[in-house]
Motif scaffolding. Sequence first.
Motif, PDB file in Angstrom:
ATOM      1  N   ALA A   1      -1.320   3.545  -2.134  1.00  0.00           N
ATOM      2  CA  ALA A   1      -2.003   4.758  -1.689  1.00  0.00           C
ATOM      3  C   ALA A   1      -0.991   5.869  -1.462  1.00  0.00           C
ATOM      4  CB  ALA A   1      -2.772   4.497  -0.401  1.00  0.00           C
ATOM      5  N   GLY A   2       0.278   5.483  -1.226  1.00  0.00           N
ATOM      6  CA  GLY A   2       1.325   6.466  -0.997  1.00  0.00           C
ATOM      7  C   GLY A   2       2.651   6.036  -1.581  1.00  0.00           C
ATOM      8  N   PHE A   3       3.362   6.983  -2.217  1.00  0.00           N
ATOM      9  CA  PHE A   3       4.690   6.708  -2.769  1.00  0.00           C
ATOM     10  C   PHE A   3       5.533   7.964  -2.590  1.00  0.00           C
ATOM     11  CE2 PHE A   3       7.498   6.525  -6.709  1.00  0.00           C
ATOM     12  CZ  PHE A   3       8.427   5.682  -6.121  1.00  0.00           C
ATOM     13  N   HIS A   4       6.729   7.784  -1.956  1.00  0.00           N
ATOM     14  CA  HIS A   4       7.602   8.928  -1.702  1.00  0.00           C
ATOM     15  C   HIS A   4       9.038   8.595  -2.064  1.00  0.00           C
ATOM     16  CE1 HIS A   4       4.087   9.849   0.792  1.00  0.00           C
ATOM     17  NE2 HIS A   4       4.432  11.114   0.632  1.00  0.00           N
TER      18      HIS A   4
ATOM     19  N   ARG B   1       0.818  -1.223   0.000  1.00  0.00           N
ATOM     20  CA  ARG B   1       0.000   0.000   0.000  1.00  0.00           C
ATOM     21  C   ARG B   1       0.842   1.259   0.000  1.00  0.00           C
ATOM     22  NH1 ARG B   1      -4.457   0.841  -1.794  1.00  0.00           N
ATOM     23  NH2 ARG B   1      -5.291   2.156  -0.129  1.00  0.00           N
ATOM     24  N   THR B   2       2.081   1.177   0.514  1.00  0.00           N
ATOM     25  CA  THR B   2       2.980   2.329   0.481  1.00  0.00           C
ATOM     26  C   THR B   2       4.371   1.886   0.058  1.00  0.00           C
ATOM     27  OG1 THR B   2       3.713   2.163   2.789  1.00  0.00           O
ATOM     28  CG2 THR B   2       1.705   3.435   2.361  1.00  0.00           C
ATOM     29  N   ALA B   3       5.092   2.801  -0.555  1.00  0.00           N
ATOM     30  CA  ALA B   3       6.472   2.548  -0.946  1.00  0.00           C
ATOM     31  C   ALA B   3       7.266   3.832  -0.761  1.00  0.00           C
ATOM     32  CB  ALA B   3       6.555   2.079  -2.400  1.00  0.00           C
ATOM     33  N   ASP B   4       8.467   3.709  -0.172  1.00  0.00           N
ATOM     34  CA  ASP B   4       9.321   4.865   0.087  1.00  0.00           C
ATOM     35  C   ASP B   4      10.743   4.541  -0.344  1.00  0.00           C
ATOM     36  OD1 ASP B   4       7.566   6.773   1.997  1.00  0.00           O
ATOM     37  OD2 ASP B   4       7.189   4.683   2.511  1.00  0.00           O
ATOM     38  N   TRP B   5      11.347   5.452  -1.131  1.00  0.00           N
ATOM     39  CA  TRP B   5      12.743   5.273  -1.549  1.00  0.00           C
ATOM     40  C   TRP B   5      13.595   6.365  -0.930  1.00  0.00           C
ATOM     41  CZ3 TRP B   5      16.912   7.714  -3.441  1.00  0.00           C
ATOM     42  CH2 TRP B   5      17.957   6.934  -3.942  1.00  0.00           C
TER      43      TRP B   5
ATOM     44  N   LEU C   1       3.662  16.274  -2.586  1.00  0.00           N
ATOM     45  CA  LEU C   1       4.829  16.886  -1.943  1.00  0.00           C
ATOM     46  C   LEU C   1       5.981  16.954  -2.936  1.00  0.00           C
ATOM     47  CD1 LEU C   1       4.609  14.859   1.406  1.00  0.00           C
ATOM     48  CD2 LEU C   1       3.518  17.045   0.843  1.00  0.00           C
ATOM     49  N   LEU C   2       6.301  18.163  -3.383  1.00  0.00           N
ATOM     50  CA  LEU C   2       7.343  18.353  -4.398  1.00  0.00           C
ATOM     51  C   LEU C   2       8.443  19.283  -3.892  1.00  0.00           C
ATOM     52  CD1 LEU C   2       5.078  18.659  -7.564  1.00  0.00           C
ATOM     53  CD2 LEU C   2       6.225  16.631  -6.662  1.00  0.00           C
ATOM     54  N   THR C   3       8.689  19.265  -2.620  1.00  0.00           N
ATOM     55  CA  THR C   3       9.733  20.086  -2.003  1.00  0.00           C
ATOM     56  C   THR C   3      11.085  19.865  -2.680  1.00  0.00           C
ATOM     57  OG1 THR C   3       8.642  20.039   0.154  1.00  0.00           O
ATOM     58  CG2 THR C   3      11.008  20.478   0.147  1.00  0.00           C
ATOM     59  N   GLY C   4      11.777  20.980  -2.991  1.00  0.00           N
ATOM     60  CA  GLY C   4      13.150  20.879  -3.461  1.00  0.00           C
ATOM     61  C   GLY C   4      13.325  20.594  -4.939  1.00  0.00           C
ATOM     62  N   ASN C   5      12.256  20.583  -5.720  1.00  0.00           N
ATOM     63  CA  ASN C   5      12.387  20.457  -7.177  1.00  0.00           C
ATOM     64  C   ASN C   5      12.538  21.857  -7.761  1.00  0.00           C
ATOM     65  OD1 ASN C   5      11.722  17.437  -8.150  1.00  0.00           O
ATOM     66  ND2 ASN C   5      10.513  17.924  -6.315  1.00  0.00           N
ATOM     67  N   ALA C   6      13.779  22.309  -7.829  1.00  0.00           N
ATOM     68  CA  ALA C   6      14.074  23.714  -8.108  1.00  0.00           C
ATOM     69  C   ALA C   6      13.606  24.182  -9.483  1.00  0.00           C
ATOM     70  CB  ALA C   6      15.574  23.960  -7.968  1.00  0.00           C
ATOM     71  N   ARG C   7      13.389  23.256 -10.412  1.00  0.00           N
ATOM     72  CA  ARG C   7      13.022  23.648 -11.779  1.00  0.00           C
ATOM     73  C   ARG C   7      11.514  23.860 -11.934  1.00  0.00           C
ATOM     74  NH1 ARG C   7      15.571  19.298 -15.608  1.00  0.00           N
ATOM     75  NH2 ARG C   7      14.752  20.723 -17.212  1.00  0.00           N
ATOM     76  N   ILE C   8      10.759  23.615 -10.889  1.00  0.00           N
ATOM     77  CA  ILE C   8       9.312  23.873 -10.931  1.00  0.00           C
ATOM     78  C   ILE C   8       9.054  25.337 -10.594  1.00  0.00           C
ATOM     79  CG2 ILE C   8       7.113  23.409  -9.788  1.00  0.00           C
ATOM     80  CD1 ILE C   8       7.955  20.522  -9.462  1.00  0.00           C
ATOM     81  N   ASP C   9       8.320  26.047 -11.469  1.00  0.00           N
ATOM     82  CA  ASP C   9       7.966  27.440 -11.177  1.00  0.00           C
ATOM     83  C   ASP C   9       6.452  27.650 -11.064  1.00  0.00           C
ATOM     84  OD1 ASP C   9       7.000  27.458 -13.804  1.00  0.00           O
ATOM     85  OD2 ASP C   9       8.726  28.526 -14.608  1.00  0.00           O
TER      86      ASP C   9
END
Length: 319
Positions: free
Chosen positions: A44-47, A8-12, A95-103
């Motif tokens: 349900a969740g992937f990070h 149900r969840t996966a985290d890398w 949650l897209l923290t730290g993706n500097a190319r997103i404006d």
Amino acid sequence: MEWPKRARTADWENGFLTFDKEKQLEVPELTAEIMERLAGYPLAGFHVKGYPVTDELLAPFAGHKSMANFGVEDGALTDACFPVFSAMPKLRILLLTGNARIDGSGLSALQSCKLDLLALDHTGLDDAGLRQAASIPKLSHIWIDHTAVTYEGLLAITGNNYIKPVSHVQFTQEQMEHFFQLQREKAKKPVQLDEQAAEECRRVLSAFFAEMTEWEQYMEQAGFEDAEAAPRLLAIWEKYVSEKPRPGYRPLGLSYSAQGTYNGEQFLDAEQITRNKLYIYTREKAIGFDRRFLMKRVGEGWMIDAVQERLDGWQRTGL
């Protein structure tokens, strides 16, 4: 390496892939094949934290039916990633923290989403991007610290009374409180102005200004020691002010201006608050000092309930 049959969840993070907070596999790289395999789970969740995930690597997740919470922190995503997320019908947290190319220029792709929380701190989010985020119908929280958002850009979205920008360092506490105050004010349903009531309020204020000016002229001659100073002022209060000064609450403090505090007031505007309350806006003609008087219906007439002066926003002051 044996993969679980279901998850149900996966985290890398740091080269390890963890399923359901328990089973851990060593996965040094997130290849296209691995992402395809992960997209096959009813997650349900992937990070992912600290891996240069690209827009292309996300492609297998487009249309994922059960994903509710998705995060890529410190990745290599651009605004081209948003169509992938728009195709996730159950997505609520992104949650897209730290993706500097997103404006934020691609956020229009999320207009049909039911997204509730969006983290774009430590990205290139700018004012235009924030406006796009504010048009996502269900979005209630957006993280904006360490972005290119200006305070003017933040104030531009006060018309959205649902969204709550989260900022701990981008703006001061006072700035954020001012934002939320404006947001609340704009959320209030406009009430049609009762022109007859507004005219009556202006008449009451004109009479109050005249009597206060006369009292101040009297004080200029008599001084504070005069026995009639306070009684004459209290008589004006009794006639025009709804809340009377009493011990322990709004104590009466005598002060006056030789020129007359209200001698140069000009009426600017009126704003209906409720059926029985409205604001009358004035400006002192000599120096351009703005006031607004809160008027309250008392019986068959109107009385002054309070006054505010425009300094850094509207601030309550004494009459």
